[in-house]
Design a protein around this motif. Structure first.
Motif, PDB file in Angstrom:
ATOM      1  N   HIS A 167      -5.155   6.533  -5.438  1.00 47.58           N
ATOM      2  CA  HIS A 167      -4.629   5.408  -4.663  1.00 47.58           C
ATOM      3  C   HIS A 167      -5.051   4.085  -5.296  1.00 47.58           C
ATOM      4  O   HIS A 167      -4.227   3.169  -5.474  1.00 47.58           O
ATOM      5  CB  HIS A 167      -5.167   5.508  -3.234  1.00 47.58           C
ATOM      6  CG  HIS A 167      -4.728   4.413  -2.323  1.00 47.58           C
ATOM      7  ND1 HIS A 167      -5.625   3.613  -1.655  1.00 47.58           N
ATOM      8  CD2 HIS A 167      -3.497   3.970  -1.979  1.00 47.58           C
ATOM      9  CE1 HIS A 167      -4.959   2.741  -0.921  1.00 47.58           C
ATOM     10  NE2 HIS A 167      -3.671   2.924  -1.091  1.00 47.58           N
ATOM     11  N   VAL A 203      -1.209   6.618   0.189  1.00 49.25           N
ATOM     12  CA  VAL A 203      -1.755   7.862  -0.350  1.00 49.25           C
ATOM     13  C   VAL A 203      -3.077   8.232   0.314  1.00 49.25           C
ATOM     14  O   VAL A 203      -3.350   9.407   0.557  1.00 49.25           O
ATOM     15  CB  VAL A 203      -1.936   7.744  -1.879  1.00 49.25           C
ATOM     16  CG1 VAL A 203      -2.685   8.942  -2.438  1.00 49.25           C
ATOM     17  CG2 VAL A 203      -0.588   7.609  -2.565  1.00 49.25           C
ATOM     18  N   ALA A 204      -3.903   7.235   0.636  1.00 53.24           N
ATOM     19  CA  ALA A 204      -5.247   7.514   1.157  1.00 53.24           C
ATOM     20  C   ALA A 204      -5.418   7.070   2.603  1.00 53.24           C
ATOM     21  O   ALA A 204      -6.523   6.713   3.026  1.00 53.24           O
ATOM     22  CB  ALA A 204      -6.287   6.837   0.263  1.00 53.24           C
ATOM     23  N   ASP A 229       0.838  -1.192   0.000  1.00 52.58           N
ATOM     24  CA  ASP A 229       0.000   0.000   0.000  1.00 52.58           C
ATOM     25  C   ASP A 229       0.877   1.248   0.000  1.00 52.58           C
ATOM     26  O   ASP A 229       1.838   1.347   0.768  1.00 52.58           O
ATOM     27  CB  ASP A 229      -0.924   0.008   1.214  1.00 52.58           C
ATOM     28  CG  ASP A 229      -1.997   1.062   1.096  1.00 52.58           C
ATOM     29  OD1 ASP A 229      -3.072   0.751   0.559  1.00 52.58           O
ATOM     30  OD2 ASP A 229      -1.753   2.215   1.516  1.00 52.58           O
ATOM     31  N   THR A 230       0.549   2.188  -0.862  1.00 51.05           N
ATOM     32  CA  THR A 230       1.365   3.401  -0.999  1.00 51.05           C
ATOM     33  C   THR A 230       1.122   4.408   0.118  1.00 51.05           C
ATOM     34  O   THR A 230       1.903   5.337   0.286  1.00 51.05           O
ATOM     35  CB  THR A 230       1.056   4.086  -2.336  1.00 51.05           C
ATOM     36  OG1 THR A 230      -0.330   4.472  -2.356  1.00 51.05           O
ATOM     37  CG2 THR A 230       1.336   3.147  -3.502  1.00 51.05           C
TER      38      THR A 230
END
Length: 446
Positions: free
Chosen positions: A215, A148-149, A145-146
């Motif tokens: 995301h 981002v959210a 998971d990046t």
């Protein structure tokens, strides 16, 4: 309909989203991944218009600064679409504020086995993200998971998957190719770019939050690595829910109310028009509960359009610009009186008006569920604005929905001089995945 959306209650004093009444929230998730809902903080109950500022230092440091018990999400952030259901999400889901349309081609050497593994990964990621949880990766890959959210809720996220005509030959499934995926006929307004058309696989991402949508886009792209490569990507937007005093039909970039004549889920023939019926024993039986998406990038020649006075624009469309009501009178939802003439004896709704020509009454009942996004890609090389509509329409058969209507428009629509179709694709979109299934399983595992 199957893919309903859930909402969390709004804190006292917070703004509400007029697009839907609050409901009940799902509890925060626990486990190896940190739930995005668990990380949501508060900004003094600022509500839908408030601003939440997070500390720097990465996800771990950010999480450590949040209160133990998060406050409820605002209405927009908490709205959740269901991944599992008879139909895929993103078809009857209300218009979302941000969208990404992406087509992929299978990589060299990737066949049916690899395609099935990709659909399993994509489905697993979509299920997690739509529930507001981090992208933990599919069963065939570790995922990552990046972040981002991290501080957002589900925000109406939907991820929808489809198969293009070329997908079937490349996966050894040519005998399961639906006839409705035959190439569309050529139209006079076509100026199609082959590089931005067609594709083996298609993904539609929609959300009411731009970061949540991005995301999801990154997660889908990362899971495809080594199996499929991006053929084209288009990014769009709509009005954010709650931006108007009351819910209303969206406007396009020409300023026109767009979507008034859409079939409604309450219509007796809605399912027949939009979704593929059961067809046991046929090559298309895997598509039961699915639909066909026609995707067109339609550039609006806004510099020319905006030179027209409003009354001329209204005659081109056949509806009032202010409220979308037909020129024959009434409100937006009043049926058009196609025979009504003015004092001069001329038809009030001109015979070449867009609303007249595209109406089901003028096309033998042909109808489609239009669910577009607007787009703006800056300034074109000729100095004009590159903006318009990412037209997406849904129907049980494009040769009974989109094609007859577009043929009629092609022969004399007053709007034609102000638009240009620059990309085109058609995708077969399987029905929704049941619990324990991945999208497309009935095709790929058959």
């Amino acid at each position: 309909m199957s893919n309903t959306r859930r909402q969390a209650p709004v804190p006292t004093g917070a703004g509400t989203d007029t697009a839907g009444a609050p409901g009940s929230a799902a509890p925060a998730e626990s486990g190896a991944g940190v739930s995005r809902r668990r990380l949501l903080g508060t900004a003094g109950a600022a509500g839908a218009t408030g601003l939440v500022l997070g500390a720097g230092g990465g996800a771990a440091g950010y999480a450590a600064t949040r209160p133990d018990e998060p406050t409820a999400l605002t209405a927009i952030g908490a709205t959740e679409a269901m991944f599992h259901g008879k139909h895929q999400p993103g078809i009857t889901t209300p218009l979302q504020a941000r969208g990404h349309l992406v087509a992929f081609d299978l990589a060299k050497g990737a066949e049916r086995k690899e395609a099935a593994a990709l659909m399993r990964r994509w489905s697993a990621v979509a299920k997690e993200l739509m529930a507001g949880r981090p992208a933990a990766g599919g069963p065939d890959g570790p995922g990552h998971d990046t972040g981002v959210a991290l501080d957002a809720g589900p925000s109406s996220l939907t991820i929808t998957f489809g198969f293009g005509r070329t997908f079937f030959a490349r996966t050894g499934l040519a005998d399961r190719l639906p006839a409705a995926l035959d190439p569309l006929p050529a139209f006079s307004s076509d100026h199609l770019d082959a590089k931005r058309s067609h594709g083996d696989l298609w993904v539609q991402i929609g959300s009411d939050d731009a970061l949540v949508a991005f995301h999801a886009l990154r997660a889908i792209q990362k899971e495809a690595a080594g199996t499929a490569r991006v053929r084209w990507q288009m990014n769009g937007f709509n009005r954010t829910p709650g931006a108007t005093a009351q819910p209303m039909t969206a406007r396009n970039l020409m300023g026109q109310v767009d979507g008034t004549g859409n079939p409604k889920p309450t219509d007796d023939d809605f399912a027949r028009r939009v979704f593929v019926p059961a067809s046991p024993g046929t090559p298309e039986e895997w598509l039961e509960g699915g639909s066909y998406a026609v995707v067109r990038r339609i550039r609006m020649l806004l510099d020319d359009w905006e030179k027209l006075p409003v009354d001329r624009q209204e005659r081109v469309i056949g509806r009032r610009k202010a409220d979308g009501a037909p020129l024959s009178g009434g409100t937006e939802t009043t049926a058009m009186d196609l025979d009504k003439a003015g004092p001069d004896g001329r038809l009030v709704i001109p015979d070449n008006a867009h609303a007249r020509i595209s109406s089901p009454e003028e096309n033998g009942g042909a109808a489609m569920l239009r669910r577009p996004f607007s787009y703006h890609d800056g300034i074109a090389q000729d100095g004009t604005v590159d903006a318009g509509l990412l037209f997406v329409c849904w129907q049980a058969d494009p040769f009974r929905g989109f094609v007859p209507v577009q043929r009629k428009l092609d022969r004399g629509d007053a709007l034609s001089p102000f638009i240009r179709h620059e990309a085109s694709a058609v995708f077969a979109v399987p029905g929704g995945a049941a619990e324990g299934e991945y999208v497309g399983q009935r095709l790929l595992d058959s």
